[in-house]
Each structure stands twice: as structure tokens, then as C-alpha cells.
Design an enzyme around this catalytic site. Structure first.
Site, PDB file in Angstrom:
ATOM      1  N   LEU A 206       0.845  -1.258   0.154  1.00 56.97           N
ATOM      2  CA  LEU A 206       0.095   0.097  -0.143  1.00 56.97           C
ATOM      3  C   LEU A 206       0.951   1.480  -0.017  1.00 56.97           C
ATOM      4  O   LEU A 206       1.719   1.428   0.735  1.00 56.97           O
ATOM      5  CB  LEU A 206      -1.042   0.151   1.264  1.00 56.97           C
ATOM      6  CG  LEU A 206      -1.814  -1.022   1.406  1.00 56.97           C
ATOM      7  CD1 LEU A 206      -2.564  -1.065   2.717  1.00 56.97           C
ATOM      8  CD2 LEU A 206      -2.928  -1.043   0.241  1.00 56.97           C
ATOM      9  N   HIS A 207       0.387   2.491  -0.827  1.00 61.48           N
ATOM     10  CA  HIS A 207       1.374   3.648  -0.891  1.00 61.48           C
ATOM     11  C   HIS A 207       0.445   4.622  -1.478  1.00 61.48           C
ATOM     12  O   HIS A 207       0.892   5.881  -1.200  1.00 61.48           O
ATOM     13  CB  HIS A 207       2.671   3.180  -1.602  1.00 61.48           C
ATOM     14  CG  HIS A 207       2.339   3.333  -3.046  1.00 61.48           C
ATOM     15  ND1 HIS A 207       1.930   2.256  -3.707  1.00 61.48           N
ATOM     16  CD2 HIS A 207       2.770   4.266  -4.123  1.00 61.48           C
ATOM     17  CE1 HIS A 207       1.954   2.273  -5.124  1.00 61.48           C
ATOM     18  NE2 HIS A 207       2.136   3.760  -5.313  1.00 61.48           N
ATOM     19  N   ARG A 208      -0.608   4.480  -2.123  1.00 60.11           N
ATOM     20  CA  ARG A 208      -1.297   5.562  -2.518  1.00 60.11           C
ATOM     21  C   ARG A 208      -1.770   6.652  -1.749  1.00 60.11           C
ATOM     22  O   ARG A 208      -2.208   6.126  -0.544  1.00 60.11           O
ATOM     23  CB  ARG A 208      -2.396   5.036  -3.689  1.00 60.11           C
ATOM     24  CG  ARG A 208      -1.631   4.449  -4.912  1.00 60.11           C
ATOM     25  CD  ARG A 208      -2.799   4.512  -6.019  1.00 60.11           C
ATOM     26  NE  ARG A 208      -2.006   3.522  -7.019  1.00 60.11           N
ATOM     27  CZ  ARG A 208      -1.490   4.233  -8.097  1.00 60.11           C
ATOM     28  NH1 ARG A 208      -1.440   5.475  -8.008  1.00 60.11           N
ATOM     29  NH2 ARG A 208      -0.800   3.383  -9.085  1.00 60.11           N
ATOM     30  N   THR A 242       4.501   4.968   3.401  1.00 59.15           N
ATOM     31  CA  THR A 242       3.370   4.163   4.209  1.00 59.15           C
ATOM     32  C   THR A 242       3.954   4.129   5.627  1.00 59.15           C
ATOM     33  O   THR A 242       3.063   4.287   6.492  1.00 59.15           O
ATOM     34  CB  THR A 242       3.047   2.885   3.225  1.00 59.15           C
ATOM     35  OG1 THR A 242       2.710   3.088   2.200  1.00 59.15           O
ATOM     36  CG2 THR A 242       1.951   2.158   4.205  1.00 59.15           C
ATOM     37  N   ASP A 285      -2.625  -1.430  -3.790  1.00 58.94           N
ATOM     38  CA  ASP A 285      -3.104  -0.196  -4.592  1.00 58.94           C
ATOM     39  C   ASP A 285      -2.101   0.015  -5.731  1.00 58.94           C
ATOM     40  O   ASP A 285      -2.175   1.161  -6.283  1.00 58.94           O
ATOM     41  CB  ASP A 285      -3.393   1.076  -3.721  1.00 58.94           C
ATOM     42  CG  ASP A 285      -2.111   1.528  -2.861  1.00 58.94           C
ATOM     43  OD1 ASP A 285      -0.860   0.838  -3.365  1.00 58.94           O
ATOM     44  OD2 ASP A 285      -2.390   2.068  -2.013  1.00 58.94           O
TER      45      ASP A 285
END
Length: 366
Positions: A206-208, A242, A285
Site C-alpha cells: 500500500l502506498h497511494r 507508508t 494499490d
């Protein structure tokens, strides 16, 4: 005189995509290849390891751009790459994907009269709040040759008025990258190296900003990851951005103390794909992993409202969902099981680099 080709490597997703093409073009007698690293990703875990994994040489040119705002990165890359081209011109510049360096190098080259090809052209999410979508649209509007990974990308470009003779459907080079190191992936033993002893697990990335920047959204995701981990252990490769958001929201400690959640640093491609190939499902994501899981027949839960790779929804294993739907979606996937034998999208066969080299030769020598 051989055609002089610049191959731009800009950020983590780019490195694995340029590798198969670099190796194919390096064997041609009609061109010479110069590898240009813009330095948009400057962390060793997020760039240098990819050069090692894919046997890429030290870049011929390193622009050393580093981090910054979108405008700062784009501007610095344009200035630096323009100077390179003025001192050592190329005949063709090949840009890849949708990062800031993609558009910046394309713009610098085009304004100097150098022809540009875009690898992975025509992908559209229809979401202009995503910086990547702006880069895709702007790049495709100015380049001379557009290499598409799927037929829907051709349709997008034609609808935008791009001439048919500028578009070549070549297939998905991401899968060339996978096949290039498939044996090493299979033998990587990443679980053992990380001290994991899991026979069944999910992989998480996850990073968005839409998922990690808002503390309430991030808290909801963490709560659901904790819930899911009671039924399926999770291996979470934590992007530096994140990790910073988790720490700021006071949520990192929660994950660290959850027995079913295993936090790891970002991995090189081989180690990461070893984890992916052994996973029961992926929660992400990111963009690329939607393609790889479709190729491998592994369910992929993408925490986004849209995707620039809709073929992974219609002909693949990907599904889109909101953060609040995660726990229920995991239960549904576990009930359905794997479907590794489903057909793959057209030209997702690990042979795209050869088709790209043929296309470039045709256009460059015409």
C-alpha cells in the site's frame, strides 16, 4: 552508423520493464543503446537492487534527480536530460510507464527534434486526480511511436485522435521481466531469508495517498488487515512513505504487535515475486502487481476506485474495492479459491521485447 537509442529508467516500476528490452536491443547490430537512470527513486532498496536482479549494467548516465514535488522532479529531469542530449545527442529516446521522468524525458527530447517511443502507452484510468494519469496523457500526446500492452490501450489512443500508424500493439513487457528471472524467483527462498514459516498467506503493498494519507482511511485499513490476519496471515511490504504515515497516525505499533501480520522492508523484484507466487491472494494499490497476478492466476484485491489496466478486471484476476470492503472481499476470495488455469490476455506471453525491437527497427530505419 547505428541508430543511437536512449533507454530511460526512472523509478522502481520502470527498471524491470526496461531490462528485457535492454538485453534484446544490446544484441542488435543496427543500434547502440545508452541506459539513462534519472534517479527519481534514489533509495537502494527501490532502484539499485532492480539493476542487480535483472543483470543490468551500471547506467551510462545518471541524472541523480532525487525526490521533490511533482513539478520539481519534472523540471529537474527536463533540464538535466536536455543538457545530456545537447552534449551527446540520441536518435531515439524510449520512455516507459507513467512516472514524472517519463513525461519529462519525452518533452526534453521532442523539443530537440529527437524521436520518442513510449512503452506501455495508451493506458487510462480516467482519473485526472492521479499524477500518473496526467503523465500518461501528456506523454502519449507528444511522442512519435506508441507501444501498447493490450488492445484496449489501442482503442484509447485512437479515440484521442492518435494516428493508427503510430500505434503498435506489442503486448505486456512486464511478463518478459518475470520470465527473464523466473527460475531465480522460484529458487529465491524469500520466506526462509525473512524468517517466515507460512504455508498460506496474503501479500500486501500500500502506498497511494488516497489510502495512506488520511488517518481515518488508514486506520480503517489497519483494522481490517488485523481482522483478515486472524484467518489468513499477511506479509506486508511496507513502502517508506507508508511507514511514515503509519508512524504519524500511531498505527505502526498496532501492526507490529499483531501476530498474523509480518512487516517487511521493500524487496527487490526477485524476492518480492517469490512471495507473490506463493501467496493465496494479493492486497495492493499498485499497478504492476495487477498484471503479474493476472498472469499467474492469483486473486488480486486492488484498493482503488479505478485502474489504468481494466483488462486485468475483464480478462484477469483483479477486482477493485474501497478500503471499507477489504475484509469481506478477502473472505469471498478465500471461499472461491484460485483459478490459475484461466486464459491470459492476448500477447501476454513473455515475448514483447522482441516485438518492440522489431517495431523500433522498422520505424528507425524507414
Amino acid at each position: 552508423m547505428p541508430v543511437r537509442v536512449d533507454l530511460i529508467a526512472a523509478a522502481r516500476p520502470n527498471f524491470m520493464k526496461v531490462a528485457p528490452l535492454f538485453h534484446v536491443l544490446s544484441q542488435q547490430d543496427w543500434c547502440t543503446v545508452r541506459l539513462v537512470h534519472t534517479g527519481q527513486h534514489y533509495d537502494a532498496n527501490m532502484s539499485d537492487s532492480f539493476f542487480r536482479d535483472f543483470s543490468l549494467p551500471t547506467p551510462d548516465i545518471h541524472l541523480e534527480i532525487g525526490s521533490g514535488s511533482h513539478a520539481e522532479q519534472t523540471g529537474r529531469v527536463m533540464i538535466a536530460y536536455e543538457q545530456v542530449l545537447q552534449e551527446q545527442p540520441a536518435d531515439w529516446t524510449i520512455v516507459v510507464g507513467d512516472v514524472n521522468s517519463t513525461f519529462a524525458c519525452a518533452m526534453a527530447a521532442v523539443k530537440l527534434g529527437i524521436r520518442v517511443a513510449h512503452l506501455e502507452a495508451g493506458l487510462r484510468s480516467r482519473d485526472r486526480t492521479m499524477p500518473e494519469e496526467i503523465n500518461r496523457l501528456a506523454t502519449d500526446a507528444i511522442v512519435d511511436l506508441l507501444w501498447t500492452p493490450s488492445s484496449d490501450a489501442d482503442d484509447n489512443l485512437l479515440a484521442e485522435g492518435v494516428a493508427r500508424d503510430k500505434i503498435d500493439f506489442v503486448g505486456n513487457i512486464m511478463l518478459d521481466s518475470f520470465e527473464l528471472v523466473r527460475e531465480r524467483i522460484a529458487g529465491a527462498g524469500t520466506q526462509d531469508k525473512l524468517g517466515l514459516s507460512l504455508s498460506r498467506y496474503g501479500i500486501v503493498t500500500l502506498h497511494r495517498p488516497s489510502n495512506v494519507d488520511d488517518p481515518s482511511t488508514l486506520r480503517s485499513l489497519v483494522e481490517q488487515l488485523v481482522d483478515v490476519s486472524e484467518r489468513l496471515p499477511l506479509v506486508f511490504a511496507v513502502h517508506p512513505r507508508t511507514r511514515a504515515r503509519l508512524e504519524a497516525a500511531g498505527l505502526l505499533e498496532t501492526l507490529e504487535h499483531t501476530p498474523g501480520v509480518h512487516l517487511i522492508e521493500p524487496q527487490g523484484y526477485i524476492d518480492f515475486m517469490n512471495l507473490v507466487t506463493g501467496a493465496s491472494l494479493a492486497i495492493t494499490d499498485s499497478g504492476g502487481i495487477q498484471e503479474e497476478t493476472t498472469y499467474l492466476g492469483i486473486p488480486c484485491l486492488t484498493l482503488r476506485r479505478n485502474t489504468e489496466r481494466p483488462i486485468t478486471l475483464t480478462e484477469g484476476t483483479n477486482r477493485l474495492l474501497s478500503p471499507t470492503e477489504l475484509s469481506a472481499a478477502v473472505d469471498a476470495v478465500l471461499a472461491e479459491g484460485l483459478n490459475a488455469d484461466r486464459p491470459r490476455p492476448q500477447l501476454w506471453d513473455g515475448q514483447a521485447a522482441g516485438r518492440i525491437a522489431d517495431s523500433l527497427r522498422k520505424h528507425a530505419l524507414a
